[in-house]
Design a protein around this motif. Structure first.
Motif, PDB file in Angstrom:
ATOM      1  N   GLY A   1     -11.535  -3.537 -21.088  1.00 42.79           N
ATOM      2  CA  GLY A   1     -12.114  -3.504 -22.424  1.00 42.79           C
ATOM      3  C   GLY A   1     -11.669  -2.239 -23.138  1.00 42.79           C
ATOM      4  N   ALA A   2     -12.113  -2.101 -24.379  1.00 42.46           N
ATOM      5  CA  ALA A   2     -11.729  -0.947 -25.182  1.00 42.46           C
ATOM      6  C   ALA A   2     -12.300   0.337 -24.598  1.00 42.46           C
ATOM      7  CB  ALA A   2     -12.223  -1.137 -26.615  1.00 42.46           C
ATOM      8  N   THR A   3     -11.635   1.443 -24.887  1.00 42.74           N
ATOM      9  CA  THR A   3     -12.102   2.749 -24.417  1.00 42.74           C
ATOM     10  C   THR A   3     -13.534   3.003 -24.861  1.00 42.74           C
ATOM     11  OG1 THR A   3      -9.854   3.647 -24.468  1.00 42.74           O
ATOM     12  CG2 THR A   3     -11.662   5.230 -24.497  1.00 42.74           C
ATOM     13  N   GLU A   4     -13.858   2.623 -26.086  1.00 46.02           N
ATOM     14  CA  GLU A   4     -15.216   2.817 -26.600  1.00 46.02           C
ATOM     15  C   GLU A   4     -16.231   2.033 -25.780  1.00 46.02           C
ATOM     16  OE1 GLU A   4     -17.692   2.676 -30.845  1.00 46.02           O
ATOM     17  OE2 GLU A   4     -15.695   1.767 -30.694  1.00 46.02           O
TER      18      GLU A   4
ATOM     19  N   LEU B   1     -17.150  -6.179 -26.009  1.00 46.01           N
ATOM     20  CA  LEU B   1     -17.322  -6.821 -24.706  1.00 46.01           C
ATOM     21  C   LEU B   1     -16.582  -6.036 -23.645  1.00 46.01           C
ATOM     22  CD1 LEU B   1     -18.312  -9.313 -23.014  1.00 46.01           C
ATOM     23  CD2 LEU B   1     -16.027 -10.259 -23.382  1.00 46.01           C
ATOM     24  N   LEU B   2     -17.277  -5.734 -22.567  1.00 46.67           N
ATOM     25  CA  LEU B   2     -16.635  -5.185 -21.376  1.00 46.67           C
ATOM     26  C   LEU B   2     -16.605  -6.297 -20.339  1.00 46.67           C
ATOM     27  CD1 LEU B   2     -15.430  -2.455 -20.428  1.00 46.67           C
ATOM     28  CD2 LEU B   2     -17.566  -2.075 -19.200  1.00 46.67           C
ATOM     29  N   ASP B   3     -15.402  -6.736 -20.004  1.00 48.55           N
ATOM     30  CA  ASP B   3     -15.198  -7.778 -18.997  1.00 48.55           C
ATOM     31  C   ASP B   3     -15.245  -7.086 -17.640  1.00 48.55           C
ATOM     32  OD1 ASP B   3     -14.466 -10.131 -17.673  1.00 48.55           O
ATOM     33  OD2 ASP B   3     -12.318  -9.816 -18.043  1.00 48.55           O
ATOM     34  N   ALA B   4     -16.386  -7.191 -16.943  1.00 46.22           N
ATOM     35  CA  ALA B   4     -16.635  -6.328 -15.777  1.00 46.22           C
ATOM     36  C   ALA B   4     -17.206  -7.085 -14.590  1.00 46.22           C
ATOM     37  CB  ALA B   4     -17.579  -5.197 -16.176  1.00 46.22           C
TER      38      ALA B   4
ATOM     39  N   LYS C   1     -17.443   2.277  -7.255  1.00 41.03           N
ATOM     40  CA  LYS C   1     -16.085   2.382  -7.768  1.00 41.03           C
ATOM     41  C   LYS C   1     -15.951   1.506  -9.006  1.00 41.03           C
ATOM     42  CE  LYS C   1     -11.666   3.520  -7.627  1.00 41.03           C
ATOM     43  NZ  LYS C   1     -11.195   4.918  -7.795  1.00 41.03           N
ATOM     44  N   VAL C   2     -15.490   2.093 -10.098  1.00 35.54           N
ATOM     45  CA  VAL C   2     -15.218   1.356 -11.329  1.00 35.54           C
ATOM     46  C   VAL C   2     -13.714   1.416 -11.585  1.00 35.54           C
ATOM     47  CG1 VAL C   2     -15.629   1.176 -13.803  1.00 35.54           C
ATOM     48  CG2 VAL C   2     -17.485   1.906 -12.286  1.00 35.54           C
ATOM     49  N   TYR C   3     -13.079   0.249 -11.574  1.00 36.23           N
ATOM     50  CA  TYR C   3     -11.654   0.167 -11.857  1.00 36.23           C
ATOM     51  C   TYR C   3     -11.455  -0.150 -13.336  1.00 36.23           C
ATOM     52  CZ  TYR C   3     -10.931   0.027  -6.816  1.00 36.23           C
ATOM     53  OH  TYR C   3     -10.916   0.338  -5.480  1.00 36.23           O
ATOM     54  N   ARG C   4     -10.733   0.703 -14.051  1.00 37.79           N
ATOM     55  CA  ARG C   4     -10.382   0.466 -15.443  1.00 37.79           C
ATOM     56  C   ARG C   4      -9.016  -0.216 -15.453  1.00 37.79           C
ATOM     57  NH1 ARG C   4     -12.529   5.111 -19.510  1.00 37.79           N
ATOM     58  NH2 ARG C   4     -14.570   5.472 -18.552  1.00 37.79           N
ATOM     59  N   LEU C   5      -9.011  -1.496 -15.718  1.00 32.88           N
ATOM     60  CA  LEU C   5      -7.819  -2.309 -15.483  1.00 32.88           C
ATOM     61  C   LEU C   5      -7.050  -2.676 -16.741  1.00 32.88           C
ATOM     62  CD1 LEU C   5      -9.438  -4.664 -12.830  1.00 32.88           C
ATOM     63  CD2 LEU C   5      -7.939  -2.711 -12.401  1.00 32.88           C
ATOM     64  N   GLY C   6      -7.633  -2.447 -17.904  1.00 36.42           N
ATOM     65  CA  GLY C   6      -6.943  -2.811 -19.128  1.00 36.42           C
ATOM     66  C   GLY C   6      -7.818  -2.572 -20.329  1.00 36.42           C
TER      67      GLY C   6
ATOM     68  N   SER D   1     -22.885  -3.041 -30.950  1.00 32.05           N
ATOM     69  CA  SER D   1     -23.517  -3.105 -29.635  1.00 32.05           C
ATOM     70  C   SER D   1     -22.517  -3.584 -28.586  1.00 32.05           C
ATOM     71  CB  SER D   1     -24.719  -4.046 -29.662  1.00 32.05           C
ATOM     72  OG  SER D   1     -25.738  -3.564 -30.513  1.00 32.05           O
ATOM     73  N   LEU D   2     -22.851  -3.311 -27.339  1.00 35.77           N
ATOM     74  CA  LEU D   2     -21.967  -3.648 -26.224  1.00 35.77           C
ATOM     75  C   LEU D   2     -22.571  -4.725 -25.348  1.00 35.77           C
ATOM     76  CD1 LEU D   2     -19.518  -3.044 -24.316  1.00 35.77           C
ATOM     77  CD2 LEU D   2     -20.986  -1.344 -23.200  1.00 35.77           C
ATOM     78  N   ILE D   3     -21.762  -5.709 -24.985  1.00 35.28           N
ATOM     79  CA  ILE D   3     -22.123  -6.721 -23.994  1.00 35.28           C
ATOM     80  C   ILE D   3     -21.269  -6.473 -22.764  1.00 35.28           C
ATOM     81  CG2 ILE D   3     -22.104  -9.183 -23.430  1.00 35.28           C
ATOM     82  CD1 ILE D   3     -22.418  -9.721 -26.451  1.00 35.28           C
ATOM     83  N   ILE D   4     -21.914  -6.395 -21.602  1.00 34.62           N
ATOM     84  CA  ILE D   4     -21.189  -6.269 -20.332  1.00 34.62           C
ATOM     85  C   ILE D   4     -21.337  -7.590 -19.597  1.00 34.62           C
ATOM     86  CG2 ILE D   4     -20.953  -4.991 -18.182  1.00 34.62           C
ATOM     87  CD1 ILE D   4     -22.399  -2.654 -19.478  1.00 34.62           C
ATOM     88  N   GLN D   5     -20.242  -8.265 -19.343  1.00 33.65           N
ATOM     89  CA  GLN D   5     -20.302  -9.532 -18.617  1.00 33.65           C
ATOM     90  C   GLN D   5     -19.778  -9.308 -17.208  1.00 33.65           C
ATOM     91  OE1 GLN D   5     -18.775 -12.407 -17.334  1.00 33.65           O
ATOM     92  NE2 GLN D   5     -16.712 -11.565 -17.222  1.00 33.65           N
ATOM     93  N   CYS D   6     -20.612  -9.679 -16.220  1.00 30.03           N
ATOM     94  CA  CYS D   6     -20.280  -9.417 -14.811  1.00 30.03           C
ATOM     95  C   CYS D   6     -20.071 -10.703 -14.007  1.00 30.03           C
ATOM     96  CB  CYS D   6     -21.391  -8.586 -14.160  1.00 30.03           C
ATOM     97  SG  CYS D   6     -21.613  -6.961 -14.898  1.00 30.03           S
ATOM     98  N   ALA D   7     -20.121 -11.850 -14.653  1.00 28.74           N
ATOM     99  CA  ALA D   7     -19.967 -13.118 -13.940  1.00 28.74           C
ATOM    100  C   ALA D   7     -18.509 -13.352 -13.562  1.00 28.74           C
ATOM    101  CB  ALA D   7     -20.469 -14.274 -14.809  1.00 28.74           C
ATOM    102  N   THR D   8     -18.295 -14.225 -12.583  1.00 25.27           N
ATOM    103  CA  THR D   8     -16.943 -14.666 -12.244  1.00 25.27           C
ATOM    104  C   THR D   8     -16.598 -15.844 -13.138  1.00 25.27           C
ATOM    105  OG1 THR D   8     -17.211 -13.974  -9.942  1.00 25.27           O
ATOM    106  CG2 THR D   8     -15.427 -15.520 -10.429  1.00 25.27           C
ATOM    107  N   VAL D   9     -15.679 -15.626 -14.061  1.00 31.97           N
ATOM    108  CA  VAL D   9     -15.262 -16.665 -15.002  1.00 31.97           C
ATOM    109  C   VAL D   9     -13.747 -16.687 -15.060  1.00 31.97           C
ATOM    110  CG1 VAL D   9     -17.372 -16.431 -16.387  1.00 31.97           C
ATOM    111  CG2 VAL D   9     -15.324 -15.117 -17.011  1.00 31.97           C
TER     112      VAL D   9
END
Length: 220
Positions: A55-58, A32-35, A73-78, A5-13
């Protein structure tokens, strides 16, 4: 959650926290998608946020439909958690400094006897303008500090900037100065008000007269 399963975290941490969370999540067989996001409540409502993700391509593949619904806009940064949060800190440093600077500039102009409305008109058509000046100063002009983004959010976020700078042995003197202004505003009781209420620190210190809300002016 089921493995895979996927967790998307959108908080500022802090980036270090995002990396640690990614490791914990991976150990449980999750992704985890750090987003972290930018754009505020208005852009969230219209689905026009900016997402700074890593996060990973998957993970990106799993999240595509959700991200497309929420973001312009979604930036894929790493390819690993932490990069997205690093970029968000750059954004928050600039946002916090620009709000605090806009408040200081308005306070200076008001103290010199300039009309606040005229200050806004001139600066928004001059080189000194910023997105935050243009967006936040109208709150000051209307005397309406209903929180769209609160003072305490920047106490938190600029603290993260400051702490991350210490981890990296990188001085952040301008961000630290802005942090002190937001901390002073919070300490004065304005923490839950709109972040533009940081100007009230200058009102407390110098006695400048800020514009009042229409209903307050009528009541007076």
């Amino acid at each position: 959650m089921a493995r895979g399963s996927l967790i998307i975290q959108c908080a500022t941490v802090a980036p270090s926290q995002a990396k640690q969370l990614g490791e914990r999540v991976a150990a449980e067989g999750l992704m985890l998608l750090d987003a972290p996001i930018s754009g505020g409540a208005a852009k969230a409502k219209s689905g026009e946020l900016s997402v700074m993700a890593s996060g990973a391509t998957e993970a990106f593949t799993y999240a595509e439909a959700v991200l497309n619904a929420m973001a312009a806009k979604v930036y894929r940064l790493g390819d690993a958690p932490g990069v997205g949060s690093s970029m968000k800190l750059v954004n928050q440093l600039l946002a916090g400094v620009h709000i605090a600077t806009a408040a200081e500039a308005m306070a200076l102009g008001i103290r010199m006897g300039l009309d606040p409305e005229v200050i806004y008109d001139v600066i928004t058509h001059s080189a000194g303008n910023s997105w935050m000046f243009e967006n936040r100063v109208p709150h000051i002009l209307s005397g309406d500090y209903t929180p769209l983004s609160a003072v305490d959010i920047f106490v938190k976020d600029l603290n993260i900037v400051h702490q991350t700078g210490r981890e990296l042995a990188l001085a952040t003197p301008v961000a630290s100065s802005a942090l002190q202004q937001f901390t002073a505003a919070s300490g004065a009781g304005f923490g839950r008000e709109d972040d533009s209420a940081v100007i009230k620190v200058y009102q407390r210190l110098s006695g400048i007269a800020l514009p009042e809300a229409a209903n307050d002016a009528q009541g007076a």
